[in-house]
Write a protein that holds these residues in place. Structure first.
Motif, PDB file in Angstrom:
ATOM      1  N   ARG A  50      37.941  10.119  -7.444  1.00 60.71           N
ATOM      2  CA  ARG A  50      37.705  10.164  -5.449  1.00 60.71           C
ATOM      3  C   ARG A  50      37.683  11.047  -4.690  1.00 60.71           C
ATOM      4  O   ARG A  50      37.945  12.652  -5.370  1.00 60.71           O
ATOM      5  N   GLU A  51      37.406  11.660  -3.357  1.00 64.30           N
ATOM      6  CA  GLU A  51      36.763  12.676  -2.940  1.00 64.30           C
ATOM      7  C   GLU A  51      38.452  13.440  -2.170  1.00 64.30           C
ATOM      8  O   GLU A  51      39.308  12.589  -2.443  1.00 64.30           O
ATOM      9  N   ASP A  52      38.118  14.498  -2.605  1.00 65.37           N
ATOM     10  CA  ASP A  52      39.226  15.266  -2.489  1.00 65.37           C
ATOM     11  C   ASP A  52      39.401  15.727  -1.043  1.00 65.37           C
ATOM     12  O   ASP A  52      38.792  15.548   0.216  1.00 65.37           O
TER      13      ASP A  52
END
Length: 95
Positions: free
Chosen positions: A63-65
């Motif tokens: 997932r995106e940070d």
């Protein structure tokens, strides 16, 4: 390959375990049985079978940070037994 008491003692020494004579006998038999299973697996014909690291297909779920507010130093150290200058003090583990 027959596992000997010397083999068990060697593995125990590497694992820093102290074993009784009864445990050495028990583990020698168990290790011999395990290696017997491995020898049995060596008899399988694996030609044409791709090597895998998992038995089922795996897919990473990255997932995106996202930046989020943290709980803060004061709250993090609130239950610490011995905080020092905003850090956790822990017992020394290396001589």
């Amino acid at each position: 390959m027959k596992i000997t008491i010397a083999d068990v003692e060697h593995v125990a020494r590497l694992a820093r375990l102290e074993l009784s004579d009864e445990e050495k006998q028990l583990f020698a038999g168990q290790m011999d049985t395990i290696l017997g299973y491995v020898d049995k697996l060596k008899e399988l014909n694996t030609d044409g079978i791709q090597p895998t690291s998992h038995a089922v297909p795996m897919e990473n779920a990255f997932r995106e940070d996202q930046t989020r507010p943290s709980i803060g130093t004061a709250k993090a150290l609130a239950n610490a037994p011995d905080p020092v200058l905003g850090f956790f003090r822990v017992p020394k583990v290396i001589e």
